[in-house]
Design an enzyme around this catalytic site. Sequence first.
Site, PDB file in Angstrom:
ATOM      1  N   ARG A 193     -11.294 -10.757 -11.534  1.00 34.00           N
ATOM      2  CA  ARG A 193      -9.835 -10.788 -11.537  1.00 34.00           C
ATOM      3  C   ARG A 193      -9.305 -12.165 -11.902  1.00 34.00           C
ATOM      4  O   ARG A 193      -8.109 -12.337 -12.041  1.00 34.00           O
ATOM      5  CB  ARG A 193      -9.334 -10.428 -10.141  1.00 34.00           C
ATOM      6  CG  ARG A 193      -8.736  -9.022 -10.082  1.00 34.00           C
ATOM      7  CD  ARG A 193      -8.251  -8.846  -8.683  1.00 34.00           C
ATOM      8  NE  ARG A 193      -7.329  -7.802  -8.453  1.00 34.00           N
ATOM      9  CZ  ARG A 193      -7.648  -6.576  -8.052  1.00 34.00           C
ATOM     10  NH1 ARG A 193      -8.894  -6.197  -7.972  1.00 34.00           N
ATOM     11  NH2 ARG A 193      -6.719  -5.718  -7.748  1.00 34.00           N
ATOM     12  N   LYS A 236      -7.844   2.753 -12.730  1.00 35.96           N
ATOM     13  CA  LYS A 236      -9.250   2.324 -12.604  1.00 35.96           C
ATOM     14  C   LYS A 236     -10.033   3.247 -11.679  1.00 35.96           C
ATOM     15  O   LYS A 236     -11.143   3.661 -11.998  1.00 35.96           O
ATOM     16  CB  LYS A 236      -9.355   0.898 -12.049  1.00 35.96           C
ATOM     17  CG  LYS A 236      -8.713  -0.171 -12.897  1.00 35.96           C
ATOM     18  CD  LYS A 236      -9.017  -1.563 -12.371  1.00 35.96           C
ATOM     19  CE  LYS A 236      -8.506  -1.873 -11.015  1.00 35.96           C
ATOM     20  NZ  LYS A 236      -7.211  -2.283 -10.696  1.00 35.96           N
ATOM     21  N   ARG A 288       1.070   6.886  -3.924  1.00 36.90           N
ATOM     22  CA  ARG A 288      -0.385   7.071  -3.775  1.00 36.90           C
ATOM     23  C   ARG A 288      -0.812   7.294  -2.330  1.00 36.90           C
ATOM     24  O   ARG A 288      -0.404   6.582  -1.422  1.00 36.90           O
ATOM     25  CB  ARG A 288      -1.101   5.842  -4.331  1.00 36.90           C
ATOM     26  CG  ARG A 288      -2.605   5.877  -4.146  1.00 36.90           C
ATOM     27  CD  ARG A 288      -3.315   5.012  -5.118  1.00 36.90           C
ATOM     28  NE  ARG A 288      -3.128   3.585  -4.896  1.00 36.90           N
ATOM     29  CZ  ARG A 288      -3.675   2.656  -5.653  1.00 36.90           C
ATOM     30  NH1 ARG A 288      -4.442   2.982  -6.665  1.00 36.90           N
ATOM     31  NH2 ARG A 288      -3.466   1.380  -5.407  1.00 36.90           N
ATOM     32  N   ARG A 333      -2.417   3.254   1.642  1.00 35.12           N
ATOM     33  CA  ARG A 333      -3.008   1.936   1.816  1.00 35.12           C
ATOM     34  C   ARG A 333      -1.929   0.978   2.291  1.00 35.12           C
ATOM     35  O   ARG A 333      -0.778   1.101   1.887  1.00 35.12           O
ATOM     36  CB  ARG A 333      -3.548   1.433   0.470  1.00 35.12           C
ATOM     37  CG  ARG A 333      -4.968   1.836   0.226  1.00 35.12           C
ATOM     38  CD  ARG A 333      -5.416   1.580  -1.173  1.00 35.12           C
ATOM     39  NE  ARG A 333      -4.992   0.307  -1.747  1.00 35.12           N
ATOM     40  CZ  ARG A 333      -5.409  -0.136  -2.932  1.00 35.12           C
ATOM     41  NH1 ARG A 333      -6.263   0.588  -3.626  1.00 35.12           N
ATOM     42  NH2 ARG A 333      -4.994  -1.274  -3.417  1.00 35.12           N
ATOM     43  N   ARG A 354       1.423  -8.008  -6.541  1.00 39.60           N
ATOM     44  CA  ARG A 354       0.134  -7.714  -7.188  1.00 39.60           C
ATOM     45  C   ARG A 354       0.281  -7.663  -8.707  1.00 39.60           C
ATOM     46  O   ARG A 354      -0.608  -8.090  -9.442  1.00 39.60           O
ATOM     47  CB  ARG A 354      -0.448  -6.396  -6.653  1.00 39.60           C
ATOM     48  CG  ARG A 354      -1.011  -6.555  -5.245  1.00 39.60           C
ATOM     49  CD  ARG A 354      -1.011  -5.269  -4.482  1.00 39.60           C
ATOM     50  NE  ARG A 354      -1.957  -4.305  -4.987  1.00 39.60           N
ATOM     51  CZ  ARG A 354      -1.888  -3.002  -4.719  1.00 39.60           C
ATOM     52  NH1 ARG A 354      -0.918  -2.520  -3.980  1.00 39.60           N
ATOM     53  NH2 ARG A 354      -2.796  -2.183  -5.197  1.00 39.60           N
TER      54      ARG A 354
END
Length: 216
Positions: A89, A14, A128, A163, A174
């Site tokens: 969401r 995204k 990431r 993060r 998640r």
Amino acid sequence: MKNIILIAAPAAGKGTLSEMLVEKYGYAHISTGDLLRDASSEASELGQKIANMLKNGELVTDEIVFELLEKRLENKDTLKGYILDGFPRTLTQAKMYDELVKKLNRELGIVVVLNTSYETLKKRIVGRVLCKKCGSVYNTLTGVNAPKQEGICDKCGGELLKRSDDNETSFANRYQTYLEKTEPLIDYYKEKGNLFYINGENKEQMLEEIEALLHD
Ligand code: AMP
């Protein structure tokens, strides 16, 4: 420009897709994750509450998210077209958003689902890193988009950080939350007739496929 709602599992692409659309077409990018991360750094009780929910990979309450979103949509930069990244969401959020769109006289636009395999998602999450200064995203595991110099942003020289929720445990939470709470949105928008799928495995293909929808 058509407004875009992106529905996808964590790390499905995204952010990357949004970045390309912002650069090429000047879309306003609204990431509720970013809005929440900003709010979580405030020293208030609410800031702390949000920080804890983010760290555990839990969804933040609909009311908190909605308030931040509504405020963001007041900004005039959204009038030319915007991408909703990470919102809605839940079905409740989707219904609240339908009302808001009517109230603000905006278009719902198109809803795009990114199809990305579980293995790819996991590698993207665990590898990431993000630039603290400009928000650019890199990955140290997938072999795609690695920073030229470890820990340093290619674009602005800022420091690259992980993060707090980009770890395996939080990813598992998640992903489960995505399956339970967010996937039902696919049927909701399918019924409205504005739902499309694109392949989230490859950056260039993702852009090509969404452009075909935008120019339709
Ligand atoms: P993201 O940057 O989209 O991966 O979001 C990071 C985290 O922010 C999620 O795991 C949730 O805890 C929270 N979050 C982002 N968007 C929403 C939303 N629309 N509703 C509830 N929580 C959200």
